[in-house]
Enzyme design. Structure first.
Site, PDB file in Angstrom:
ATOM      1  N   GLU A 185      14.671   2.258  -0.314  1.00 11.57           N
ATOM      2  CA  GLU A 185      15.947   1.734  -0.802  1.00 11.57           C
ATOM      3  C   GLU A 185      15.828   0.978  -2.113  1.00 11.57           C
ATOM      4  O   GLU A 185      16.801   0.840  -2.855  1.00 11.57           O
ATOM      5  CB  GLU A 185      16.557   0.827   0.281  1.00 11.57           C
ATOM      6  CG  GLU A 185      16.948   1.640   1.495  1.00 11.57           C
ATOM      7  CD  GLU A 185      17.251   0.801   2.729  1.00 11.57           C
ATOM      8  OE1 GLU A 185      18.411   0.461   2.915  1.00 11.57           O
ATOM      9  OE2 GLU A 185      16.317   0.506   3.494  1.00 11.57           O
ATOM     10  N   LYS A 225       4.832  -1.939   2.491  1.00 10.03           N
ATOM     11  CA  LYS A 225       6.233  -2.354   2.400  1.00 10.03           C
ATOM     12  C   LYS A 225       7.066  -1.078   2.331  1.00 10.03           C
ATOM     13  O   LYS A 225       6.534   0.025   2.374  1.00 10.03           O
ATOM     14  CB  LYS A 225       6.454  -3.204   1.151  1.00 10.03           C
ATOM     15  CG  LYS A 225       5.678  -4.522   1.140  1.00 10.03           C
ATOM     16  CD  LYS A 225       5.915  -5.263  -0.170  1.00 10.03           C
ATOM     17  CE  LYS A 225       5.172  -6.590  -0.205  1.00 10.03           C
ATOM     18  NZ  LYS A 225       5.327  -7.248  -1.533  1.00 10.03           N
ATOM     19  N   GLY A 226       8.362  -1.203   2.195  1.00 11.57           N
ATOM     20  CA  GLY A 226       9.199  -0.006   2.184  1.00 11.57           C
ATOM     21  C   GLY A 226       9.524   0.443   0.780  1.00 11.57           C
ATOM     22  O   GLY A 226       9.509  -0.344  -0.167  1.00 11.57           O
ATOM     23  N   VAL A 227       9.818   1.729   0.629  1.00  9.98           N
ATOM     24  CA  VAL A 227      10.124   2.270  -0.696  1.00  9.98           C
ATOM     25  C   VAL A 227      11.452   3.031  -0.742  1.00  9.98           C
ATOM     26  O   VAL A 227      11.862   3.481  -1.804  1.00  9.98           O
ATOM     27  CB  VAL A 227       8.997   3.216  -1.172  1.00  9.98           C
ATOM     28  CG1 VAL A 227       7.689   2.459  -1.274  1.00  9.98           C
ATOM     29  CG2 VAL A 227       8.850   4.422  -0.248  1.00  9.98           C
ATOM     30  N   ARG A 275       0.834  -1.203   0.000  1.00 11.24           N
ATOM     31  CA  ARG A 275       0.000   0.000   0.000  1.00 11.24           C
ATOM     32  C   ARG A 275       0.869   1.253   0.000  1.00 11.24           C
ATOM     33  O   ARG A 275       1.898   1.323   0.662  1.00 11.24           O
ATOM     34  CB  ARG A 275      -0.902   0.002   1.228  1.00 11.24           C
ATOM     35  CG  ARG A 275      -1.513   1.376   1.480  1.00 11.24           C
ATOM     36  CD  ARG A 275      -2.448   1.415   2.660  1.00 11.24           C
ATOM     37  NE  ARG A 275      -3.778   0.999   2.268  1.00 11.24           N
ATOM     38  CZ  ARG A 275      -4.545   0.195   2.969  1.00 11.24           C
ATOM     39  NH1 ARG A 275      -4.117  -0.301   4.091  1.00 11.24           N
ATOM     40  NH2 ARG A 275      -5.731  -0.129   2.541  1.00 11.24           N
TER      41      ARG A 275
END
Lengths: 352, 165, 754
Positions: free
Chosen positions: C717, C713-715, C640
């Site tokens: 890196e 989730k992460g964005v 998301r």
């Protein structure tokens, strides 16, 4: 930075008198000097601030048609001066390919002529450097020297001259007006910068107290205006010093080269005029083969000073390209990326 | 105090005394005048975070000796907005997300204002990129920065036309 | 009605109007007006300036320092050396957990890397402190420096990355290679890189008895506070660290560094507030870097273009005195299906500062090698490199066999390729020219980064007037925490964003973990959201138990919180505002608490990663070798998206880091002295504006029900991965020359003469 006396003369003779004492340095905008002072390479006892001297910031057309540029004219102002840019477009392009807009707004013409080398070992007070500390040795010689000199170097110094501006200037027979303790004299720009030999600490022909007050471009240099380019290879698209660069200027007559001017940057301790190459071009019709021949002539004496043999072939190629661009004609407007091979101005003669 | 200079900073003329000839314009602003908007990223003219306008022109204040700028007019990021109304460049930087960490932003904005004043780049994105290349952004907000400069330039031109009409 | 019939808070959670909005940054006005106060902008009364003196040798000892010369310089107040440095409660070389890195705090006269702090000069002015440091003129007893990947004996490190095994294998790689019809065996080299956040590490420290007040940029406030507390023998509550804005971190501000602690020590020594800011050159040593690697990849491919084996061996370097081992080979665990996968690491210990996490640590270094090798394998098979990647698509995580919690990589490939125009790409290299004669090449790389979660806490308060206050010691280093976390906070409380006050960036707020591992939005966000839900649950309990409330007895039906009101789920006309509920209960406010942590059950079941596909175009001057990355399109699926505007900026920045990795940045280290010879921003090249022509990021829809309840989730890196390889592959496609040493230089791609 060490502390220093600060004096602000309002006339040239006062400045020369103030700067003649040992340990003095002229301060113009300071974009190079303050940097050197911050890293401890320059530690002057006295700064003679010349920025408040009236009259050194003018660009004047001389009666003989030449141009006289005061030492305090800012790089950006000169590059954007319409008369100047029209007469000496390769010089304008070189100016605008150097540094950043902010630095060009501050840096002065006189200061640019006297830029110190960018050699990391010169710039580092803890490395051996014959230029900075005569007799201490040269840590660049067997060090990280991929971008060092391939022409005119000596085992005592392999640094290169960093200026873009000086490269087309030297091609166009510019000369400088110097005010010294014994009055005013003129020398050609080619005679200003010295090759290292055994005395790399002597970078220029200036004597203590000497002040460059103006730069002059001869009227005859404007004959190249229609065919003059500066080209500069960099490790990023902008805001980087040259890996190698070249200024090429041609005077064309009936489709042939009447006379040529060629100089290289980033290859030697001084901006490198390639006279043999120029002579090889005179009377020829422009074309890849004769440009290549000129390039061979320009680099005939080149030899690597370290891990930099590639620069010799690269310098030959940039000569070929710069000549081709010059032959194609000066663009009506300076390219968006001045000096860059990625400038939008077409005219490149690429291989197939 | 052995040194005294007169500076017009953000429209206010002031006489400034200090005791050390080594003070740069950047350190004068940041450490002695509490104008900390201009940033020190490299202190050597290599990053552009310290960009201010001096006499209307953008320069690296880290490589400017304060003493040498006696009599100068200095505009810093603190003097750009009109009260709460942002300068068009400031507004455009927000709208186009022309920054992330924000550390280089005062320098970027002053540089953009300088660029627009200079008038050499026009609307050509390639010329804007080149003219903004003296301002490093490690977050790499370059796309937003160029869009912001283009937009702000348009807004300023339109405002100028309105004023003229 | 009792609390247990409000089954947790879930019936009341609303994902509403704030999450998903492309809001501009809430800290934007502060940042564009110069009013955002970074650490070095602080100036408490009586403050002194501290400047480091650093070592110019990489190995040996400091024989002498001319302290007298420094002290006699006008304005110098004191000089701190190993002789007079205030005592610490803990040895800076003590290491009781893997995240506790050894610090150089003048504990002795040893020098173990260049630019190591060897003294601190404290003065009334910055100018005096700076010159004082220069006047120390250190004399050394130098020992030969161990430099580079061949500078010392190699060994297998005890663990890599954050404690992962150095060697992992699945299946029989040698058998797989034997069975292959095409094989790649190639070695790639990546250089030392330095984070070079625009903001140099800075600290303003002020002691008041045994209380310590600090302004310093931190990606991990609670850990920083704990580290300082340990070193100084203080109670953590006595330490207040403010870090409202970081001028970039990229990993270098994740753990408090030695120089920052030296600022605290200097303040203690002189008994006055002290500001210590690193010079740019001083950032090339004591604050971490990305270590160099040499990576050998062997890939076997069968006649169908499917991998039979993937062997990824990485050699890296760490310092002589601490353990950080870049897990470069681990990228090969997750991306491409292969019956046999082996990864291994070896390392040398050399005389450098300890390397550290740098944006996509391990993944970035490994990715450029793996993506290059995969490209070489595709070319060996005569296959389109995108088709080859799709053919070797991993339906489950290759190394573990676990299903992915979600994986929309196929959609990333498709959407990215479509947007980029990949279908028009000629298979063979050196086929494309632009109108000016430049060689044009197109390359692709797969991006991936693990979806991590750490532990965090948060507090949410609903105030008497119905507005909210949400507190989290979160960190905004540019990724946009002030905005994205506030959006989550507002949704957690079911309020409009302008109805909440969001506090972050201070160590007296609940521990938000660390802004690293691309996990901050998920970690801090989940805690914040839970805190809001907790507050609403408490409010709901008040309302449903109060006979005077229109919501009385509604617990079975459940309530919906929206726009500052609680409503019956089965009849939304029955509602009551937060303020009304609190007023009737006679409460000034109601407080909720939230915490977050990874769900171990989900983690043991699923492989959790974000994915993406990056497409790059480069132009190369065939004669002169100068390269420009002219166009990048990245398509990313990372669960998301809280704020698409900010996420896009993260992807842009990451991809530009990829360009930089492939084409620009590199520390040039003197092979004899071990010193970084381009420790600045003029010769350590990062991209400038003119290097970046066109960058596009596509946000590919992905629902992930397992990573966390927010599906985030992460964005931060992932953009670096994939992009670096895509650019390198584009250079090959443009020139036909495969460069395996990064960054690619102009002499690497010169068309041979003649």
């Amino acid at each position: 930075m060490n502390t220093f006396d600060y004096v602000r003369p309002s006339t040239v003779p006062d400045a020369v008198a103030a700067a003649a004492a040992p340990g003095s340095a002229y301060l113009a905008s300071g974009t190079n000097l303050l940097d050197l002072m911050k890293v401890g390479v320059a530690r002057p006892d006295r700064l003679v601030d010349i920025t408040h001297i009236a009259g050194l910031d003018r660009i004047e057309r001389l009666p003989d048609g030449g141009l006289r540029i005061g030492a305090l004219v800012r790089n950006a102002d000169l590059a954007h001066d319409p008369d100047f840019a029209r007469s000496y477009p390769a010089v304008a392009e070189a100016l605008l390919s150097g540094a950043s807009a902010q630095l060009r707004n501050a840096a002065t013409i006189g200061g640019n002529l006297l830029q110190r080398p960018r050699c990391a070992y010169f710039y580092d007070p803890f490395s051996a450097c014959n230029k900075r500390a005569p007799g201490s040795g040269c840590d660049a010689l067997h060090g990280e020297n991929r971008l060092h000199a391939v022409l005119g170097w000596s085992p005592s110094c392999i640094a290169v001259h960093p200026s873009d501006f000086c490269v087309p200037l030297i091609a166009l027979d510019a000369f400088v007006e110097i005010e010294g303790r014994n009055g005013r004299r003129e020398i050609s720009l080619d005679a200003l910068h010295l090759l290292p030999g055994d005395t790399p600490e002597r970078e220029t022909a200036l004597e203590p107290g000497d002040l460059i007050v103006a730069l002059r471009l001869p009227a005859r240099a404007a004959v190249f205006a229609g065919h003059a380019r500066y080209l500069k290879l960099r490790e990023r698209t902008s805001y980087a010093f040259a890996v190698v660069s070249a200024a090429a200027a041609l005077e064309m007559e009936d489709g042939a080269i009447r006379q040529a001017r060629l100089a290289l940057g980033g290859v030697a301790a001084k901006p490198w005029r390639a006279r043999a190459a120029e002579e090889s071009l005179a009377g020829e019709r422009p074309g890849e083969a004769i440009f290549r021949r000129a390039a061979e002539a320009a680099l005939a004496d080149a030899k690597p000073s370290g891990d930099n043999a590639f620069k010799i072939e690269l310098a030959r190629r940039i000569v070929v390209r710069a000549l081709a661009l010059a032959a194609a004609g000066t663009p009506a407007r300076l390219p968006a990326l001045p000096g860059s091979p990625f400038s939008s101005a077409p005219g490149a003669l690429h291989d197939a | 105090m052995p040194f005294c200079i007169s500076l017009t900073v953000n429209g206010v003329k002031r006489n400034i005394e200090f005791d050390d000839p080594r003070v740069t314009l950047l350190d004068l602003l940041r450490e002695r005048l509490d104008l900390t908007g201009a940033k020190k990223g490299c202190d050597r003219g290599q990053c552009g975070a310290c960009t201010v306008l001096v006499n209307g022109r953008r320069i690296n204040s880290c490589l400017a000796l304060a003493l040498s700028h006696d009599g100068a007019e200095v505009l810093t990021i603190e003097g750009v907005a009109q009260g709460e109304a942002l300068h068009p460049v400031q507004a455009a930087f927000i709208a186009h997300d022309g920054f992330q960490c924000g550390f280089c932003t005062p320098g970027q904005i002053m540089s953009a204002i300088g660029l627009i004043n200079e008038g050499h780049a026009g609307d050509d994105p390639e010329r804007i990129r080149e003219a903004m290349s003296g301002n490093l952004c490690r977050c790499a907000a370059y796309i937003g920065i160029v869009e912001a400069v283009q937009d702000a330039q348009k807004a300023i031109a339109e405002a100028g036309r309105r004023d003229a009409a | 009605m009792t609390l247990e019939i409000l089954p947790q808070a879930s019936p009341h959670i609303r994902h509403g109007s704030n999450i998903g909005q492309p809001l501009t940054r809430r800290d934007g006005v502060l940042k564009v007006t110069g009013r955002a106060r970074y650490a070095a902008d602080n100036h408490p009364p009586g403050m002194l300036y501290a400047v480091l003196a650093v070592s110019s040798i990489a190995r040996g000892r400091v024989k002498s320092l001319n302290v007298e010369a420094a002290k006699s310089h006008k304005g110098v107040v004191d000089v701190m050396t190993s002789v007079n440095r205030p005592k610490l409660a803990q040895d800076p070389d003590e290491k009781s957990n893997p995240f506790m890195f050894r610090l150089d705090l003048l504990q002795n006269d040893r020098v173990r890397y260049a630019n190591q702090p060897i003294a601190v000069v404290i003065a009334e002015s910055l100018e005096a402190a700076t010159e004082g440091a220069a006047l120390l003129a250190p004399q050394y007893e130098a020992e030969p420096a161990r430099v580079g990947l061949d500078g010392a004996e190699s060994f297998v490190p005890p663990g890599v990355g954050v404690g992962g095994p150095a060697e992992i294998r699945k299946g029989d790689v040698e058998a797989g290679l034997d069975a292959a019809t095409k094989r790649i065996d190639a070695t790639y080299e990546t250089p030392s890189q330095y984070h070079n956040a625009m903001e140099p590490h800075a600290i303003v420290a002020a002691w008041d008895g045994d209380r310590l007040s600090i302004d310093t940029p931190s990606q991990g406030l609670a850990m920083a506070r704990g580290r300082i507390a340990g070193l100084f023998g203080l109670s953590p509550e006595n330490i207040h660290i403010r870090s409202p804005f970081l001028g970039g971190g990229f990993g270098s501000k994740g753990l408090i560094s030695g120089p920052q602690i030296l600022g605290v020590l200097a303040a203690k020594l002189v008994g006055r507030p002290v500001k210590l800011v690193l010079r740019r050159d001083q950032m090339y040593g004591p604050v971490g870097h990305r270590p160099p690697t040499r990576q050998r990849l062997r890939i076997g491919v069968d006649g169908e273009g499917r991998l039979t084996a993937l062997d990824h061996r990485a050699k890296t370097a760490s310092s002589t005195f601490d353990d950080f081992f870049e897990a470069a080979a681990d990228i090969s665990h997750t991306l491409y299906a292969s019956p046999a996968i082996a990864t291994s690491h070896e390392a040398v210990r050399i005389d450098i500062g300890t390397p550290l996490f740098m944006r996509a640590p391990g993944e970035a270094t490994g990715s450029i090698a793996l993506e290059s090798a995969i490209d070489e394998a595709a070319a060996a098979c005569g296959l389109d490199p995108l088709a080859f990647r799709v053919r070797n698509y991993a339906e489950v995580e290759p190394i573990s066999g676990k299903p992915f919690s979600s994986k929309a990589l196929r959609e990333c490939y498709a959407q990215g390729a479509e947007r980029f125009g990949w279908a028009r790409r000629p298979l063979a290299p050196r086929q494309m020219r632009d109108k000016d004669g430049f060689l044009v090449g197109w390359g692709v790389g797969t991006a991936t980064f693990p979806a991590l979660m750490f532990h965090a806490e948060a507090r949410a308060i609903i105030r008497r007037d119905g507005t909210g206050l949400v507190e989290s010691g979160a960190h905004d280093m540019g990724q946009g925490a002030w905005t994205a976390l506030a959006q989550i906070a507002a949704d957690g409380l079911a309020l409009d964003l302008d109805q909440i006050e969001f506090r972050a960036g201070s160590s007296d707020l609940p521990d938000a973990g660390i802004a690293g591992g691309s996990a901050h939005t998920a970690t801090a966000g989940m805690a914040i959201h839970s805190a809001g839900a907790d507050a609403i649950a408490k409010l709901a309990e008040l309302a449903t138990r109060d006979e005077r409330s229109p919501l009385y007895g509604a617990g079975n039906a459940g309530l919906v919180a929206r726009n500052g009101r609680l409503r019956r789920r089965d009849d939304e006309s029955r509602s009551e505002s937060y303020a009304e509920i609190l007023a009737r209960a006679g409460l000034g406010e109601i407080e909720g608490r939230g915490a977050s942590a990874a769900d171990p059950a989900a983690q043991s079941t699923y492989a959790m990663h974000a994915h993406g596909a990056v497409f790059a175009e480069v132009k190369v001057d065939p004669d002169l070798g100068q390269i420009r990355a002219t166009r990048l399109v990245g398509a990313f699926a990372a669960g998301r998206v809280i704020n698409p505007r900010l996420v896009r900026s993260q992807y842009h920045g990451g991809m530009i880091w990829g360009v930089s990795f492939a084409l620009n940045e590199q520390a040039i280290i003197d092979r004899r002295s071990g010193r970084v010879m381009n420790a600045d921003l003029a010769e350590y090249h990062v991209p400038v504006n003119a290097d970046i022509v066109s960058i596009e990021a596509l946000l590919v829809h992905e629902d992930d029900p397992y990573v966390n309840a927010l599906g985030v989730k992460g964005v931060g890196e992932i953009g670096v991965t994939g992009a670096a390889g895509a650019v390198a592959n584009a250079v090959w496609h443009a020139t036909g020359m495969r460069v395996r040493r990064f960054p690619i230089k102009l002499e690497d791609v010169l068309t041979p003469a003649g």
